[in-house]
Design a protein around this motif. Structure first.
Motif, PDB file in Angstrom:
ATOM      1  N   SER A  17      40.577  39.571  23.570  1.00  0.00           N
ATOM      2  CA  SER A  17      40.111  40.948  23.728  1.00  0.00           C
ATOM      3  C   SER A  17      38.602  41.024  23.545  1.00  0.00           C
ATOM      4  O   SER A  17      38.006  40.216  22.831  1.00  0.00           O
ATOM      5  CB  SER A  17      40.779  41.863  22.695  1.00  0.00           C
ATOM      6  OG  SER A  17      42.183  41.891  22.859  1.00  0.00           O
ATOM      7  N   LEU A  18      38.023  42.014  24.182  1.00  0.00           N
ATOM      8  CA  LEU A  18      36.617  42.358  24.001  1.00  0.00           C
ATOM      9  C   LEU A  18      36.488  43.874  24.089  1.00  0.00           C
ATOM     10  O   LEU A  18      37.292  44.530  24.759  1.00  0.00           O
ATOM     11  CB  LEU A  18      35.728  41.734  25.079  1.00  0.00           C
ATOM     12  CG  LEU A  18      35.340  40.263  24.966  1.00  0.00           C
ATOM     13  CD1 LEU A  18      34.554  39.837  26.199  1.00  0.00           C
ATOM     14  CD2 LEU A  18      34.554  39.993  23.699  1.00  0.00           C
ATOM     15  N   ARG A  19      35.476  44.389  23.421  1.00  0.00           N
ATOM     16  CA  ARG A  19      35.183  45.825  23.504  1.00  0.00           C
ATOM     17  C   ARG A  19      33.739  45.983  23.955  1.00  0.00           C
ATOM     18  O   ARG A  19      32.812  45.589  23.262  1.00  0.00           O
ATOM     19  CB  ARG A  19      35.387  46.502  22.153  1.00  0.00           C
ATOM     20  CG  ARG A  19      35.197  48.020  22.173  1.00  0.00           C
ATOM     21  CD  ARG A  19      35.502  48.587  20.807  1.00  0.00           C
ATOM     22  NE  ARG A  19      35.499  50.040  20.767  1.00  0.00           N
ATOM     23  CZ  ARG A  19      34.629  50.756  20.074  1.00  0.00           C
ATOM     24  NH1 ARG A  19      33.670  50.158  19.385  1.00  0.00           N
ATOM     25  NH2 ARG A  19      34.696  52.072  20.085  1.00  0.00           N
ATOM     26  N   LEU A  20      33.580  46.550  25.129  1.00  0.00           N
ATOM     27  CA  LEU A  20      32.255  46.813  25.652  1.00  0.00           C
ATOM     28  C   LEU A  20      31.794  48.200  25.227  1.00  0.00           C
ATOM     29  O   LEU A  20      32.596  49.135  25.148  1.00  0.00           O
ATOM     30  CB  LEU A  20      32.252  46.727  27.178  1.00  0.00           C
ATOM     31  CG  LEU A  20      32.746  45.429  27.804  1.00  0.00           C
ATOM     32  CD1 LEU A  20      32.600  45.480  29.320  1.00  0.00           C
ATOM     33  CD2 LEU A  20      32.040  44.224  27.230  1.00  0.00           C
ATOM     34  N   SER A  21      30.512  48.294  24.979  1.00  0.00           N
ATOM     35  CA  SER A  21      29.917  49.580  24.624  1.00  0.00           C
ATOM     36  C   SER A  21      28.773  49.886  25.575  1.00  0.00           C
ATOM     37  O   SER A  21      28.100  48.981  26.061  1.00  0.00           O
ATOM     38  CB  SER A  21      29.379  49.551  23.187  1.00  0.00           C
ATOM     39  OG  SER A  21      30.408  49.308  22.264  1.00  0.00           O
ATOM     40  N   SER A  86      44.299  41.427  26.601  1.00  0.00           N
ATOM     41  CA  SER A  86      45.017  40.500  27.480  1.00  0.00           C
ATOM     42  C   SER A  86      44.139  40.041  28.641  1.00  0.00           C
ATOM     43  O   SER A  86      44.546  40.075  29.807  1.00  0.00           O
ATOM     44  CB  SER A  86      46.292  41.170  28.027  1.00  0.00           C
ATOM     45  OG  SER A  86      47.119  41.605  26.969  1.00  0.00           O
ATOM     46  N   LEU A  87      42.949  39.623  28.309  1.00  0.00           N
ATOM     47  CA  LEU A  87      41.987  39.254  29.343  1.00  0.00           C
ATOM     48  C   LEU A  87      42.457  38.036  30.124  1.00  0.00           C
ATOM     49  O   LEU A  87      43.109  37.127  29.581  1.00  0.00           O
ATOM     50  CB  LEU A  87      40.616  39.000  28.714  1.00  0.00           C
ATOM     51  CG  LEU A  87      39.843  40.275  28.372  1.00  0.00           C
ATOM     52  CD1 LEU A  87      38.743  39.981  27.354  1.00  0.00           C
ATOM     53  CD2 LEU A  87      39.267  40.891  29.628  1.00  0.00           C
ATOM     54  N   LYS A  88      42.105  38.045  31.398  1.00  0.00           N
ATOM     55  CA  LYS A  88      42.468  36.972  32.316  1.00  0.00           C
ATOM     56  C   LYS A  88      41.194  36.357  32.909  1.00  0.00           C
ATOM     57  O   LYS A  88      40.166  37.030  32.987  1.00  0.00           O
ATOM     58  CB  LYS A  88      43.327  37.526  33.452  1.00  0.00           C
ATOM     59  CG  LYS A  88      44.568  38.266  33.003  1.00  0.00           C
ATOM     60  CD  LYS A  88      45.305  38.875  34.182  1.00  0.00           C
ATOM     61  CE  LYS A  88      46.540  39.634  33.752  1.00  0.00           C
ATOM     62  NZ  LYS A  88      47.258  40.236  34.914  1.00  0.00           N
ATOM     63  N   PRO A  89      41.276  35.118  33.354  1.00  0.00           N
ATOM     64  CA  PRO A  89      40.081  34.504  33.975  1.00  0.00           C
ATOM     65  C   PRO A  89      39.528  35.345  35.131  1.00  0.00           C
ATOM     66  O   PRO A  89      38.306  35.375  35.328  1.00  0.00           O
ATOM     67  CB  PRO A  89      40.600  33.155  34.444  1.00  0.00           C
ATOM     68  CG  PRO A  89      41.687  32.822  33.474  1.00  0.00           C
ATOM     69  CD  PRO A  89      42.354  34.138  33.187  1.00  0.00           C
ATOM     70  N   GLU A  90      40.392  36.034  35.846  1.00  0.00           N
ATOM     71  CA  GLU A  90      39.922  36.844  36.967  1.00  0.00           C
ATOM     72  C   GLU A  90      39.188  38.111  36.528  1.00  0.00           C
ATOM     73  O   GLU A  90      38.642  38.828  37.353  1.00  0.00           O
ATOM     74  CB  GLU A  90      41.081  37.221  37.897  1.00  0.00           C
ATOM     75  CG  GLU A  90      42.279  37.826  37.191  1.00  0.00           C
ATOM     76  CD  GLU A  90      43.363  36.785  36.899  1.00  0.00           C
ATOM     77  OE1 GLU A  90      43.025  35.662  36.458  1.00  0.00           O
ATOM     78  OE2 GLU A  90      44.560  37.119  37.101  1.00  0.00           O
ATOM     79  N   ASP A  91      39.152  38.373  35.235  1.00  0.00           N
ATOM     80  CA  ASP A  91      38.345  39.480  34.714  1.00  0.00           C
ATOM     81  C   ASP A  91      36.884  39.076  34.524  1.00  0.00           C
ATOM     82  O   ASP A  91      36.041  39.923  34.203  1.00  0.00           O
ATOM     83  CB  ASP A  91      38.896  39.977  33.379  1.00  0.00           C
ATOM     84  CG  ASP A  91      40.268  40.603  33.509  1.00  0.00           C
ATOM     85  OD1 ASP A  91      41.125  40.327  32.622  1.00  0.00           O
ATOM     86  OD2 ASP A  91      40.502  41.364  34.469  1.00  0.00           O
ATOM     87  N   THR A  92      36.597  37.804  34.710  1.00  0.00           N
ATOM     88  CA  THR A  92      35.231  37.321  34.558  1.00  0.00           C
ATOM     89  C   THR A  92      34.313  38.005  35.552  1.00  0.00           C
ATOM     90  O   THR A  92      34.571  38.000  36.758  1.00  0.00           O
ATOM     91  CB  THR A  92      35.179  35.807  34.754  1.00  0.00           C
ATOM     92  OG1 THR A  92      35.909  35.163  33.702  1.00  0.00           O
ATOM     93  CG2 THR A  92      33.733  35.307  34.747  1.00  0.00           C
ATOM     94  N   ALA A  93      33.246  38.622  35.038  1.00  0.00           N
ATOM     95  CA  ALA A  93      32.319  39.372  35.888  1.00  0.00           C
ATOM     96  C   ALA A  93      31.194  39.917  35.023  1.00  0.00           C
ATOM     97  O   ALA A  93      31.261  39.887  33.790  1.00  0.00           O
ATOM     98  CB  ALA A  93      33.033  40.532  36.578  1.00  0.00           C
ATOM     99  N   VAL A  94      30.188  40.442  35.692  1.00  0.00           N
ATOM    100  CA  VAL A  94      29.207  41.267  35.003  1.00  0.00           C
ATOM    101  C   VAL A  94      29.731  42.698  35.030  1.00  0.00           C
ATOM    102  O   VAL A  94      30.098  43.211  36.091  1.00  0.00           O
ATOM    103  CB  VAL A  94      27.821  41.197  35.678  1.00  0.00           C
ATOM    104  CG1 VAL A  94      26.845  42.140  34.985  1.00  0.00           C
ATOM    105  CG2 VAL A  94      27.306  39.764  35.655  1.00  0.00           C
ATOM    106  N   TYR A  95      29.781  43.310  33.882  1.00  0.00           N
ATOM    107  CA  TYR A  95      30.298  44.664  33.751  1.00  0.00           C
ATOM    108  C   TYR A  95      29.141  45.649  33.601  1.00  0.00           C
ATOM    109  O   TYR A  95      28.246  45.449  32.771  1.00  0.00           O
ATOM    110  CB  TYR A  95      31.239  44.759  32.547  1.00  0.00           C
ATOM    111  CG  TYR A  95      32.591  44.147  32.817  1.00  0.00           C
ATOM    112  CD1 TYR A  95      32.743  42.766  32.939  1.00  0.00           C
ATOM    113  CD2 TYR A  95      33.719  44.947  32.969  1.00  0.00           C
ATOM    114  CE1 TYR A  95      33.976  42.202  33.217  1.00  0.00           C
ATOM    115  CE2 TYR A  95      34.965  44.391  33.241  1.00  0.00           C
ATOM    116  CZ  TYR A  95      35.081  43.024  33.359  1.00  0.00           C
ATOM    117  OH  TYR A  95      36.310  42.466  33.632  1.00  0.00           O
TER     118      TYR A  95
END
Length: 127
Positions: A17-21, A86-95
């Motif tokens: 998990s990660l939490r972006l702000s 539940s992050l997946k490798p396909e979530d890899t990106a610049v947000y």
């Protein structure tokens, strides 16, 4: 003038998990009726991940993140968040964090609707 600054990106293993702000500076955060998170993976177009209006209506999520990501905002603190589970490798990106100055009947989902953008934060999900 509103500036948006993202934080919270990083490297995480699949399933983590990660939490972006996204913090807004400037006195006009309240004029950003909708806030959204977009992402752009290498070689791909920037896509909407989630969006939330300032006061009404449910948030919008792209199908691939439904049930895993949650967008929220704190208008008092001028912040918007993206909790990613539940992050997946396909979530890899610049947000990217983005804001829409126009009051609309429904939360906008088109990239062109968002006028204010942050610089982005990199999320890398390892398998």
């Amino acid at each position: 003038q509103v500036q948006l600054v993202e934080s919270g990106g990083g490297l995480v293993q699949a399933g983590g998990s990660l939490r972006l702000s996204c913090a807004a500076s400037g006195r006009t955060f309240g004029s950003l009726y909708a806030m959204a998170w977009f992402r752009q993976a290498p070689g791909k177009e920037r896509e909407l991940v989630a969006a939330i209006s300032r006061s009404t209506g449910p948030p919008h999520y792209t199908d691939s993140v439904k049930g895993r990501f949650t967008i929220s905002r704190d208008n008092a603190k001028n912040e918007v968040f993206l909790l990613m589970n539940s992050l997946k490798p396909e979530d890899t990106a610049v947000y990217y964090c983005a804001g829409d100055r126009t009051c609309r009947a429904v939360v906008p989902t088109r990239r062109a609707n968002y006028e204010v953008w942050g610089q982005g934060t990199l999320v890398t999900v390892s398998s």
